[in-house]
Design an enzyme around this catalytic site. Sequence first.
Site, mmCIF file in Angstrom:
data_model
loop_
_atom_site.group_PDB
_atom_site.id
_atom_site.type_symbol
_atom_site.label_atom_id
_atom_site.label_comp_id
_atom_site.label_asym_id
_atom_site.label_seq_id
_atom_site.Cartn_x
_atom_site.Cartn_y
_atom_site.Cartn_z
ATOM 1 N N ASP A 83 -34.090 -14.559 28.931
ATOM 2 C CA ASP A 83 -33.338 -13.781 29.506
ATOM 3 C C ASP A 83 -31.686 -13.893 28.952
ATOM 4 O OD1 ASP A 83 -33.439 -16.090 30.645
ATOM 5 O OD2 ASP A 83 -34.069 -15.581 32.795
ATOM 6 N N GLU A 110 -30.805 -11.467 36.470
ATOM 7 C CA GLU A 110 -30.126 -11.975 37.710
ATOM 8 C C GLU A 110 -30.131 -10.756 38.524
ATOM 9 O OE1 GLU A 110 -29.813 -14.978 38.770
ATOM 10 O OE2 GLU A 110 -29.732 -16.092 36.906
HETATM 11 C C1 LIG Z 1 -34.136 -18.544 38.510
HETATM 12 C C2 LIG Z 1 -33.147 -17.830 39.379
HETATM 13 O O1 LIG Z 1 -32.404 -18.476 39.831
HETATM 14 N N1 LIG Z 1 -33.349 -16.621 39.404
HETATM 15 C C3 LIG Z 1 -32.596 -15.879 40.322
HETATM 16 C C4 LIG Z 1 -33.166 -14.311 40.369
HETATM 17 C C5 LIG Z 1 -32.299 -13.484 41.308
HETATM 18 C C6 LIG Z 1 -33.106 -12.285 41.898
HETATM 19 C C7 LIG Z 1 -32.310 -11.334 42.750
HETATM 20 N N2 LIG Z 1 -31.057 -10.981 42.356
HETATM 21 C C8 LIG Z 1 -32.075 -11.847 44.111
HETATM 22 O O2 LIG Z 1 -31.121 -12.544 44.302
HETATM 23 O O3 LIG Z 1 -33.069 -11.528 45.129
HETATM 24 C C9 LIG Z 1 -32.778 -16.390 41.534
HETATM 25 O O4 LIG Z 1 -31.825 -16.238 42.456
HETATM 26 O O5 LIG Z 1 -33.842 -16.934 42.219
#
Ligand SMILES: CC(=O)N[C@@H](CCC[C@H](N)C(=O)O)C(=O)O
Length: 373
Positions: free
Chosen positions: A68, A127
């Site tokens: 990513d 993200e």
């Molecule tokens: C690995 C990681 O930290 N991923 C993010 C993915 C975010 C998804 C979306 N924007 C949300 O906030 O639901 C995470 O916050 O886990």
Amino acid sequence: MLSPFVELRRQLHQIPEPGFQEFKTQQLLLEQLSKLPQDRLTIRTWRTGILVYIKGLNPSKRFGYRADMDGLPITEETSLPFPSQHPGYMHACGHDFHMSIGMGVVTHFVTNPMQDDLVVLFQPAEEGPGGALPMLAAEELQDWMPDQMVALHIAPEYPVGTIAVRPEILFANTSELFIDLLGKGGHAAYPHQANDMIIAATLMVGQLQTIVSRNVNPLDSAVITIGKMEAGTKQNIIAEKARLEGTIRTLSAASMDKIKGRIEAVAAGIEASFECQVSIDWGSNYRQVYNAPALTLEFMDWLRGRDNVTLFECTEAMTGEDFGYFLEKIPGFMFWLGVDTPHGLHNAKLDPDERAIDVAIETITAYLRYKSS
Ligand SMILES: CC(=O)N[C@@H](CCC[C@H](N)C(=O)O)C(=O)O
């Protein structure tokens, strides 16, 4: 002498960009790719992402690695000599690592090809709002669809040389959560003539926090986090509007539906008691990261025979990842890569140990070669 991939990580670290605005990142990666021998390489771009095809010697299948690309709206507080040059943005979730590892994998196989083909995907907007789903649907990927996918995520809590993984669910289902409250503003001295959205929003935050503890089966983990709250314009004006921004995480899809239903019920209650309007937007939703059991167990067995890494069988995490969409279509797995730093993901002081970059490149290239033989 720095490994070229550590050097690349440092360059990427300085240019974190929001989802689907990874213009400089894409350009830097394209420049790096143009310096490699081109005879086995085909490159396509899709929005701000890049798809790289490396032709194998005698291919019968196609592997995929996904990295990513986006940064986060965080003001960096590390004392690194190569800090973010983009004010208010930081690579605080390791995507600079994921990309430089991806470039290391490409570089290895263009010079030492394996039998099978490999597609390395540099994917925007993990993200948010989520690049995986539209990338999977992109025309550019259709004739390059891998038969098996691998991806990794840096893990601050494990020492360098540790790979943590488990079969089945690794990361949770997610849904973003945006709530707008609209009431009636007014003079601070005349609260009876207004509907104060600061009071409504703070009560709503408290009520939302009862959902996980009272409505979700305690054996089925869930999280509701409100990470941002905005309201009001001045200390002596009653706020007409408030906005809450957050995220929901669940291990089961059923709990996600239940939580959303409960949030709607809480919103209806706030509307009735404050005579205001509450609107909810679920933003982007990610599927759980589900590691294909047989492939993951085989990977874990293979890791046990390696002397540069220690395998740790971890529990599920409530983090989310749109890589879950790839795993819904294509068998594969994601694993945690130990980077040993006291500061967690999404922290302004996150400073992962760069020695993990070469560990990851070595492990992924050796694993793909093993699978391809
Ligand atoms: C690995 C990681 O930290 N991923 C993010 C993915 C975010 C998804 C979306 N924007 C949300 O906030 O639901 C995470 O916050 O886990």
